[in-house]
Design an enzyme around this catalytic site. Structure first.
Site, PDB file in Angstrom:
ATOM      1  N   PHE A 274       3.280  69.952 -26.877  1.00  0.00           N
ATOM      2  CA  PHE A 274       2.963  70.511 -26.720  1.00  0.00           C
ATOM      3  C   PHE A 274       3.588  71.036 -28.156  1.00  0.00           C
ATOM      4  CE2 PHE A 274       1.130  70.674 -22.894  1.00  0.00           C
ATOM      5  CZ  PHE A 274      -0.676  71.517 -23.027  1.00  0.00           C
ATOM      6  N   CYS A 285      -6.976  80.521 -21.682  1.00  0.00           N
ATOM      7  CA  CYS A 285      -5.210  80.637 -21.250  1.00  0.00           C
ATOM      8  C   CYS A 285      -4.395  81.124 -22.028  1.00  0.00           C
ATOM      9  CB  CYS A 285      -5.329  79.397 -20.184  1.00  0.00           C
ATOM     10  SG  CYS A 285      -6.240  79.013 -19.313  1.00  0.00           S
TER      11      CYS A 285
END
Length: 465
Positions: A274, A285
């Protein structure tokens, strides 16, 4: 098929989470009923067809079909169930707080069909802290014959990534169970025992990862389990926004964001995942959950400046793509631009909060002729993006033909396999805005603009079609 004590399971909601949950639990040996109020979706599932795209989910459905059935009728799904999952949507309201209307409808309908035996209602949907207690009160209010110690509520948040949902389901990092009732936790441990022990035959198409052992079981209070889900997604969103903010500074000082993130990612306290700079995060999300946390804080007079900044950086990143295009083409009106990738990430057809949506909308507002392609998501886009102005292309090559520029918005493997040294020859101007680091570094054809990385030699611009 699996050597486990079969429980009777009902799953309310057959979206991305509900479908994966129902099919996975059936594969593990439980008897599962999937319930949805959408008659058309249920009829598709009864025919063995999936309403969403997820790699290998169709195969797992086929392997589990003898233990699965689908219905719209609560009265046929709930009374016999030992465990009942609520997997309905919680879309954001204008103020950022999640819309719990679908959760309320599901909880009330479940309560009206409980039968008096020990039954556990599981919140699998992402919901604010306190929702578990609220669902328990709804059950108490609407159950025909309420039993305080027999109708139990457990929070069991999901941590699936679309595109790799099956692997995440079968080989999870952790299973989080939150409840104030030990009996509720015990029932869910019984349900998940095949996962906790990994005593099931791994499907050949989703093999058990090398070195994988067993997941961590995390038991908490109801409220802590609900907060774990929000905190996890918010932290991942922070990492992406941090990488994007550093990428912008890298461009200012002639540093390379991929070299930077590789260097910091080896630090075990940070990790490499990430930290990919690009067009920003999307999907169902991150945006919804960060907005929900900020909204919850606001209710208590508690500001969350770090999360607020992460959201602002993410929105700014979408404009960066347009700005890079304007730097090269200057006047965009009348130009033809190819957009490759519409889904918010590869290996899914999910278009929710996809960066490509904002890109296409902004380009159209600027008078650009947009031609878009996606290997999977175009049929869904016809249904959900009817308000946008763009043309479909049957292939990436068709989208690029005659284009003044191409913008890569989703890192599909299909786009990585393009011969980028020759593909731009069919374009009017060989300009590529690569927001996902798809084009290889050794590409010598045209101008390749990347996020947080050095621009390729601009002298190769203006290759004739």
């Amino acid at each position: 098929m699996q050597d486990t004590k079969a429980l009777q399971v009902a799953v309310v909601g057959t979206g991305y989470v509900g479908l994966g949950t129902a099919i996975m639990l059936a594969y593990l040996g439980h008897q599962v009923v999937g319930l949805d109020v959408d008659q058309e979706k249920v009829e598709m599932l009864q025919r063995g067809e999936l309403p969403i795209y997820e790699p290998h989910l169709d195969q797992l459905l086929q392997d589990s079909s003898s233990r699965l059935r689908w219905t719209t009728d609560y009265a046929s799904a709930i009374p016999n169930a030992d465990v009942i999952f609520i997997c309905v949507g919680t879309p954001p309201l204008p103020g950022g707080q999640p819309n719990l209307a679908y959760v309320a409808d599901a909880a009330q309908s479940i309560a009206q069909n409980l039968n008096g035996k020990l039954q556990v209602v599981v919140n699998k949907s992402t919901v604010p802290v306190g929702t578990g207690d609220w669902v328990a009160r709804l059950i108490e209010e609407y159950a025909i014959d309420y039993h305080a110690n027999r109708y139990l509520v457990v929070s069991n948040p999901e941590f699936l990534r679309e595109g790799t949902a099956l692997g995440d389901s079968l080989y999870p990092d952790r299973i989080v169970l939150g409840s104030d009732s030990p009996a509720g936790i015990d029932r869910l441990v019984e349900l998940y025992q095949p996962l906790l022990d990994q005593q099931f035959e791994a499907p050949a198409y989703v093999p058990r990862p090398d070195g994988y052992t067993t997941p961590q079981l995390v038991t908490t209070s109801l409220s802590s389990a609900e907060m774990i889900k929000y905190a996890a997604n918010a932290f991942l969103a922070l990492k992406i926004s941090f990488a994007n903010e550093i990428a912008g500074l890298c461009e200012c000082v002639d540093a390379d964001i991929q070299e930077v993130t590789r260097g910091i990612g080896y630090d075990q306290r940070i990790g490499p995942q990430f930290l990919s700079a690009g067009a920003g995060w999307g999907g169902s999300c991150f945006g919804k959950d960060t907005a929900a946390l900020i909204s919850i804080g606001r209710e208590y007079g508690y500001t969350m400046p770090i999360l607020t900044a992460a959201v602002e950086v993410n929105q700014r990143q979408r404009q960066v793509v347009i700005s890079k295009l304007q730097q090269h083409l200057h006047r965009l009106k009348g130009k033809r631009v190819a957009v490759l990738g519409m889904a918010f990430k590869p290996n899914t057809d999910d278009l929710r909060d996809a960066p490509a949506h904002d890109c296409i909308a902004r380009l159209a507002d600027l008078g650009v002729q947009v031609v878009a392609h996606d290997p999977v998501a175009m049929p869904r886009a016809r249904q959900e993006w009817g308000h946008l102005r763009y043309q479909e292309a049957a292939s990436a090559a068709e989208a690029m033909r005659g284009a003044d520029a191409v913008i890569i918005m989703t890192e599909w493997d299909e786009y990585r396999q393009i011969d980028w040294s020759s593909a731009p020859r069919g374009m009017r101007n060989s300009l590529v805005i690569d927001t996902r680091h798809v084009v290889p570094d050794n590409c010598t054809m045209g101008v390749v603009e990347r996020i947080g990385r050095r621009l390729t030699d601009p002298l190769a611009m203006q290759v004739p079609a």
